[in-house]
Design a protein around this motif. Structure first.
Motif, short mmCIF file in Angstrom:
data_model
loop_
_atom_site.label_atom_id
_atom_site.label_comp_id
_atom_site.label_asym_id
_atom_site.label_seq_id
_atom_site.Cartn_x
_atom_site.Cartn_y
_atom_site.Cartn_z
N TYR B 174 0.38 -1.32 -0.12
CA TYR B 174 0.00 -0.52 0.03
C TYR B 174 0.73 1.35 0.38
O TYR B 174 0.50 2.20 -0.47
CB TYR B 174 -0.93 -0.26 1.00
N THR B 177 2.83 2.24 -3.36
CA THR B 177 1.47 2.21 -4.60
C THR B 177 1.24 3.87 -4.09
O THR B 177 1.05 4.70 -5.26
CB THR B 177 -0.08 1.62 -4.55
N THR B 181 2.67 6.17 -7.02
CA THR B 181 1.86 7.45 -7.91
C THR B 181 1.96 8.63 -7.37
O THR B 181 1.15 9.63 -8.04
CB THR B 181 0.62 6.42 -7.96
N THR B 182 2.98 8.96 -6.77
CA THR B 182 3.63 10.71 -6.41
C THR B 182 2.21 10.60 -5.70
O THR B 182 1.90 12.17 -5.40
CB THR B 182 3.32 10.73 -7.51
N VAL B 183 1.65 10.18 -4.51
CA VAL B 183 0.88 10.45 -4.21
C VAL B 183 0.62 11.26 -2.68
O VAL B 183 1.03 12.61 -2.34
CB VAL B 183 -0.95 9.53 -3.85
N GLY B 184 1.35 9.71 -2.53
CA GLY B 184 2.31 10.80 -0.59
C GLY B 184 1.30 11.14 0.52
O GLY B 184 1.65 12.16 0.61
N TYR B 185 0.53 10.40 0.82
CA TYR B 185 0.41 10.66 2.02
C TYR B 185 1.03 11.29 3.49
O TYR B 185 0.01 11.98 3.98
CB TYR B 185 -0.67 9.72 1.78
N TRP C 175 -12.19 13.89 -0.01
CA TRP C 175 -10.89 12.88 0.13
C TRP C 175 -10.64 12.05 -1.15
O TRP C 175 -9.38 12.00 -2.08
CB TRP C 175 -10.88 11.54 1.05
N THR C 177 -10.87 13.62 -4.13
CA THR C 177 -9.92 13.81 -5.05
C THR C 177 -8.60 14.19 -5.00
O THR C 177 -7.84 14.33 -5.58
CB THR C 177 -10.91 16.20 -5.02
N VAL C 178 -9.10 14.68 -3.99
CA VAL C 178 -7.26 14.52 -3.14
C VAL C 178 -6.41 13.60 -3.34
O VAL C 178 -5.57 13.54 -4.17
CB VAL C 178 -6.96 14.63 -1.44
N THR C 179 -6.74 12.13 -3.57
CA THR C 179 -6.68 11.57 -3.67
C THR C 179 -6.43 10.96 -5.54
O THR C 179 -5.62 11.14 -6.03
CB THR C 179 -6.54 9.55 -3.24
N THR C 182 -3.63 13.03 -7.19
CA THR C 182 -2.17 12.02 -6.67
C THR C 182 -1.86 13.50 -5.49
O THR C 182 -0.65 14.03 -5.31
CB THR C 182 -1.36 11.78 -7.51
N GLY C 184 -2.63 14.04 -2.06
CA GLY C 184 -2.19 13.43 -1.04
C GLY C 184 -2.41 14.32 0.05
O GLY C 184 -1.00 14.12 0.34
N THR C 189 -6.73 9.70 6.17
CA THR C 189 -6.23 8.24 5.12
C THR C 189 -6.56 7.34 5.39
O THR C 189 -7.78 7.39 6.23
CB THR C 189 -4.82 8.34 5.42
N PRO C 190 -7.19 5.74 3.90
CA PRO C 190 -8.11 5.14 4.57
C PRO C 190 -7.24 4.04 5.91
O PRO C 190 -5.74 3.83 6.00
CB PRO C 190 -7.58 3.93 3.19
N ARG C 196 -7.49 -0.22 2.34
CA ARG C 196 -6.60 1.00 1.71
C ARG C 196 -5.95 0.30 -0.26
O ARG C 196 -5.70 0.46 -0.82
CB ARG C 196 -5.58 0.45 2.64
N ALA C 199 -8.51 2.23 -2.21
CA ALA C 199 -7.66 3.86 -2.60
C ALA C 199 -6.44 3.86 -3.72
O ALA C 199 -6.10 4.28 -4.18
CB ALA C 199 -6.96 4.07 -1.03
N SER C 200 -5.09 2.35 -3.23
CA SER C 200 -4.39 1.40 -4.64
C SER C 200 -4.88 1.79 -5.39
O SER C 200 -4.70 2.35 -6.40
CB SER C 200 -4.15 0.50 -3.61
N MET C 203 -5.87 4.73 -6.68
CA MET C 203 -4.17 6.05 -7.22
C MET C 203 -4.39 5.59 -8.81
O MET C 203 -3.98 6.34 -9.73
CB MET C 203 -3.05 5.68 -6.11
N LEU C 204 -4.58 4.43 -8.77
CA LEU C 204 -4.15 3.90 -10.36
C LEU C 204 -5.05 4.69 -11.51
O LEU C 204 -4.38 5.07 -12.82
CB LEU C 204 -3.90 2.44 -10.48
N GLY D 184 0.89 17.88 -2.86
CA GLY D 184 0.62 17.82 -1.13
C GLY D 184 1.20 17.91 -0.30
O GLY D 184 1.26 16.60 0.56
N MET D 203 -7.21 21.95 -7.23
CA MET D 203 -6.18 20.66 -8.12
C MET D 203 -7.03 19.66 -9.39
O MET D 203 -5.97 19.99 -9.78
CB MET D 203 -7.24 19.07 -6.64
#
Lengths: 265, 265, 265, 265
Positions: B174, B177, B181-185, C175, C177-179, C182, C184, C189-190, C196, C199-200, C203-204, D184, D203
């Motif tokens: 997780y 990923t 994907t450059t999300v970076g929580y 959330w 939209t933020v994910t 990317t 983040g 967070t999940p 999770r 969420a993964s 992201m993809l 972010g 965003m």
């Protein structure tokens, strides 16, 4: 049977092998989750040993069948096959090094042996060749990123200092990478006004710099998609390259060009 | 009337239906906000029942009007229509399963029925066909990402360990990923120096790998934008190449072209 | 003088005006920093009033000079000019609404009046026309993103629930939209395994979906860069469009096409 | 010897110099890590002085060898060479300003002197020229980003206010940059519903705006990859168009072309 994938038996065997490999990967994954081990420790252990014995049998069978056992054993797939089974036996002898067990995840690479014979590999090679063609561009891109990370990381280390979490230059370089790739964890953030200004600049710079790999890949794919092949046609008189398929005369020496034969592959 | 969208009455009906659907979605959204329910619980409830009754009437009307009621009831839109009304009735009978109510959000998909008849669907199909053409590339891309996530996630699990939040391999995957994907929580970040180094490498790798979908989509769009078609079509009269699939006459000599057979592979 | 920008006096006036506008923006910015107001409150106040009086004089002068004062006062730039000065006077009368003062930032838009006459506007128009050409694609893109955000947000609200911070569907949509973009932040967070996993997947998906605007912009720019103009040539016989510049005969009806005149702009 | 890179001795010297420079950079990096200084303080100090003396000798040697010592000393590389050695001596005299020492990282730029003579520089120039060609587009892009950051930052400052961390407009602008570049961090996040709505909008806008640099770079690279040149060059003999700038003869009739005049604008 384990070598011939073209027969229908071979294909069924392949599909089965992929299923077994993926299942064994799932077992390794679940083996790392404490709550799963607590609840299903026993069946997981049984499955792990089943797979290990199965892979061992396969390894020994391959070793016996091939003409040059040593060449197989030292080949890429030979090593992967060995790595797939060895950790489980090893953990039996030395139970305390459980982390070493996770190397079993490399079992995944065994899938490549099966896919080796499929159509997919063509795409891989094509993409790989495309990237090799842009090798110098990628090298330059990486060197520019490295320099920006090193210099801007040092600047931030000086500006923010250890009291704001930038404890050393390597730490600041890690932060610079996180920022320029737009990952942005937020475990380390600029606290001073000047630091925030530099960080904002870096983000914009990062986007600009990181547009380059996208550009390289996209340019390569677009020209592949359009079947563009500019460099294959050579003038027989002056040996200059890069003539358009429609050209009738060499653009460098004015001599007539032989008719262009389109690539039919 | 509910089936014919070409008449002006049908069009007004369509616009009204879209408005009602969107409004009913807003009611579902507000229904989930505690402060809204506290203040406007009553009117929201009234509106919800109005919409439910409206949709029920529509559903029953459609069921009566169509020739094959059963075929409609089991079709995609029939199921969506049922799902749009059932949860509200269900919640009346079994009030404790309120979470189940949120399935009403699928009412949104009813909008597609109306848009089915518009120009927009052409673009959807075009994009869809483009993506299907790049299907193999996308499959390879996804498999490479999966492998990188699995292997690098395992490496990070071994390097960082449960004491730094990487409690299991799935957890580390997780994180991988989120990073690639450059999300970076930032809910999970590497704490060791080696972990940070690997993470930096993954970010750069992630950018490289994720440039691929951008490349696929862009290459497809660029060639669509330029009306570029593969150069395999040849005029039987003048043997000129590069004719578009839609062309009926040779653009060089004006002779009629034989019908183009689309590549079905 | 304030209207003629072609003379050298007018150009000097323009450059000065840009400097004054930018300086007045800086004053507004510093005015919002508490530590700055504490230290330089006095000079900032003086500068603010100087700029306000200057802009007031300019506004009145423009109002007197133009032929149709009312038309100017209700035009875009007339409103901007008024907004640039009014808040300062207003704050004098009603000092408690200081937040209202920040509307002065719109002074920035006055810069456009000056740039209106330069070369830059051409690029803006070109980009704008390009985006309008892709208008339908962008609309579809936005509708797909909205739907994904709505449906996946609801799913996450059901999966994670208020106890993990997903207090309502709108919150879950924020959330999502933020994910998917990317970004983040990591403020939400999940926490569950299923969450999770979803969420993964998001992201993809997000990367795939968001490759579309990049593709649209890039395809437009690439075709502009290559001077590709497919849609301007029309067959005089059958009125079909999209003929290539090199084509000599209509590809739809086989009639000869008139010679193509290249766009020289 | 230090100037001639074409001989094999010169090349060995170059490779050695690169190694020494990189090693000296590593020493500077390790010098900033407290735990490293605690353990290996002594050898690091020795290595630092070795490198400093080495670079000093090289600097003096260059200064003696060149014809115009002053011109070298004030040139870019002369200053870099001086900066590479001065901080170490300076720290000996005034030990308290240790932060100043980190300027030594600019030693890295010395690598450019060596690469100056290699093939890589061609790529740099090519990319640079491409970017200069898109200079106006990039300027517009940056101005649009600046405006969006300024205006949307101010809006968020008004909406969220200092109680949610948006203490001033510059702070809100920093947040806007972090959001629009999809970095972010999450050190500053919107807390109000309206703020979250605006952030979501930003965003999506950010993705749209930031697709522009990717588009610029990709369009440039695609046209470079395809060897595409503007179609303004015409053959005086057969009046065919679309000749490449490098072409010396018409590709359609084989007649010589007049020399191409590059667009200097």
């Amino acid at each position: 049977m384990i070598f011939e994938a073209d027969t229908s038996t071979g294909k069924t065997f392949d599909v089965l092998l992929v299923a077994v490999i993926l299942l064994s990967i799932v077992v390794v994954l679940l083996d790392s989750v404490p709550s799963m081990v607590g609840r299903f420790g026993r069946p997981l252990n049984v499955m792990e040993w089943t797979f290990t014995l199965l892979f061992t049998v396969e390894y020994v069978a391959r070793l016996c069948c091939v003409r040059h056992p040593w060449r197989y054993a030292t080949s890429f797939f030979g090593v992967i096959d060995l790595i797939s089974v060895l950790p489980t036996y090893f953990a039996l002898l030395v139970p305390e090094v459980s982390a070493f067990l996770d190397i079993r995840i490399l079992r995944l690479l065994r899938i490549f042996r099966i896919f080796k014979l499929t159509l997919y590999i063509t795409e891989y090679i094509r993409l790989g060749r495309a990237l090799r063609a842009s090798g110098r561009k990628i090298l330059i891109f990486l060197s520019v990123v490295m320099m920006a990370v090193l210099i801007l990381g040092t600047v931030m280390y000086v500006v923010e200092g250890p009291e704001n979490g930038f404890t050393s230059i390597p730490m600041a370089m890690y932060w610079a990478t996180v920022t320029m790739t737009t990952v942005g964890y937020g475990d380390l953030t600029p606290q001073t006004t000047l630091g925030r200004f530099i960080a904002s600049f870096m983000m914009l710079l990062g986007w600009g710099v990181l547009a380059v790999p996208t550009g390289i890949v996209t340019a390569e794919m677009t020209s592949q998609r359009m079947n563009w092949k500019p460099t294959t046609r050579t003038c027989p008189s002056c040996l200059s390259e890069g003539h358009e398929p429609e050209a009738k005369f060499c653009k460098d020496c004015g001599e007539p060009l032989p008719a262009y034969e389109y690539d039919t592959s």
